[in-house]
Design a protein around this motif. Structure first.
Motif, mmCIF file in Angstrom:
data_model
loop_
_atom_site.group_PDB
_atom_site.id
_atom_site.type_symbol
_atom_site.label_atom_id
_atom_site.label_comp_id
_atom_site.label_asym_id
_atom_site.label_seq_id
_atom_site.Cartn_x
_atom_site.Cartn_y
_atom_site.Cartn_z
ATOM 1 N N LEU A 30 -10.214 25.924 22.685
ATOM 2 C CA LEU A 30 -9.917 27.071 23.528
ATOM 3 C C LEU A 30 -11.035 27.299 24.515
ATOM 4 C CD1 LEU A 30 -11.792 29.686 22.496
ATOM 5 C CD2 LEU A 30 -10.133 29.665 20.646
ATOM 6 N N CYS A 31 -10.725 28.064 25.541
ATOM 7 C CA CYS A 31 -11.690 28.531 26.532
ATOM 8 C C CYS A 31 -11.680 30.045 26.480
ATOM 9 C CB CYS A 31 -11.303 28.106 27.944
ATOM 10 S SG CYS A 31 -11.208 26.352 28.207
ATOM 11 N N VAL A 32 -12.843 30.644 26.599
ATOM 12 C CA VAL A 32 -12.935 32.096 26.611
ATOM 13 C C VAL A 32 -13.980 32.501 27.643
ATOM 14 C CG1 VAL A 32 -14.583 32.113 24.674
ATOM 15 C CG2 VAL A 32 -13.256 34.173 25.185
ATOM 16 N N ASP A 33 -13.701 33.574 28.361
ATOM 17 C CA ASP A 33 -14.640 34.080 29.357
ATOM 18 C C ASP A 33 -15.996 34.305 28.695
ATOM 19 O OD1 ASP A 33 -16.102 36.194 30.964
ATOM 20 O OD2 ASP A 33 -14.365 35.869 32.249
ATOM 21 N N ALA A 34 -17.042 33.796 29.322
ATOM 22 C CA ALA A 34 -18.387 33.874 28.749
ATOM 23 C C ALA A 34 -18.834 35.311 28.497
ATOM 24 C CB ALA A 34 -19.387 33.167 29.659
ATOM 25 N N THR A 35 -18.281 36.267 29.241
ATOM 26 C CA THR A 35 -18.694 37.665 29.063
ATOM 27 C C THR A 35 -17.865 38.400 28.014
ATOM 28 O OG1 THR A 35 -17.231 38.473 30.822
ATOM 29 C CG2 THR A 35 -19.466 37.782 31.465
ATOM 30 N N ASN A 36 -16.874 37.748 27.443
ATOM 31 C CA ASN A 36 -15.988 38.406 26.471
ATOM 32 C C ASN A 36 -16.570 38.262 25.063
ATOM 33 O OD1 ASN A 36 -13.901 39.380 24.886
ATOM 34 N ND2 ASN A 36 -12.303 38.472 26.156
ATOM 35 N N ALA A 37 -17.561 39.089 24.772
ATOM 36 C CA ALA A 37 -18.275 39.002 23.497
ATOM 37 C C ALA A 37 -17.369 39.255 22.297
ATOM 38 C CB ALA A 37 -19.449 39.986 23.495
ATOM 39 N N GLY A 38 -16.424 40.167 22.430
ATOM 40 C CA GLY A 38 -15.523 40.476 21.319
ATOM 41 C C GLY A 38 -14.668 39.285 20.932
#
Length: 164
Positions: free
Chosen positions: A117-125
Motif C-alpha cells: 500500500l501507499c499512504v500519505d507521509a503526513t497521515n500519522a494515524g
C-alpha cells in the motif's frame, strides 16, 4: 458488520466514495471529477470480483477498503490495498482496523504472499494503523501525487503474509 461488497452495493459504495473524495481529496488517488466519470460497468465488475470490503452500521455503508490482486502471472502473488476510507462520524470505533483485517484474511484465503500500500507521509494515524497490523515501511515516493498544486509524498508499506 463487515462484508464483501457486491454489485448490488453499487449506489451506496459510489456515494460514500464520492463523499470521501470530496471531503478528503488528499486521501485518494482519483479526484471527485474523475470518479464521477467512472463507468458504472467498471465499478460493478470491481464489486462483483470481491475487490471491495465494506463496513456497515445497520444498513448504512460507513467505510470500505479495496484490494486489487496483481493481474499478470508474475504479480498474482500480491495485492495492492486501497483506498481505505471510513466516514468521519464512524471513526474511532475500530472500523479501519476491522476492514484491514478482513482484507488481510481475504488475501490469506487466496494464498497471496504479500500486501502492499501507499499512504500519505503526513497521515500519522493511517501509518500507525498499518504498522499495528504488521505493515513495514519499504520506501518513500517523493511527489507521489500533486493535490491542488501541492506535491505530497507517499510512504510505501508492505506486509508479508508468509512470514512467521
Amino acid at each position: 458488520m463487515i462484508r464483501t461488497l457486491t454489485a448490488d452495493d453499487l449506489e451506496v459504495y459510489k456515494a460514500l466514495w464520492i463523499q470521501g473524495l470530496t471531503s478528503e481529496p488528499a486521501a485518494f488517488l482519483l479526484t471527485a471529477e474523475e470518479a464521477l466519470g467512472a463507468l458504472d460497468s467498471g465499478l460493478i465488475t470491481k464489486l462483483a470480483s470481491g475487490a471491495v470490503i465494506g463496513a456497515f452500521e445497520g444498513t448504512t455503508l460507513v467505510g470500505f477498503v479495496g484490494m486489487h490482486q496483481g493481474g499478470p502471472q508474475r504479480l498474482r502473488h500480491m495485492a495492492d490495498i486501497g483506498p481505505l476510507y471510513v466516514q468521519p462520524s464512524a471513526r474511532r470505533r475500530g472500523l479501519g482496523h476491522q476492514l484491514m483485517q478482513a482484507a488481510i484474511d481475504a488475501a490469506r484465503g487466496k494464498s497471496l504472499l504479500q500486501l502492499e500500500l501507499c499512504v500519505d507521509a503526513t497521515n500519522a494515524g493511517a501509518r500507525a494503523l498499518y504498522a499495528a497490523l504488521g505493515f513495514e515501511q519499504i520506501g518513500l515516493r517523493p511527489r507521489s501525487v500533486i493535490v491542488n498544486g501541492v506535491a505530497r509524498d507517499d510512504v510505501l508499506m508492505l506486509k508479508r503474509l508468509d512470514a512467521a
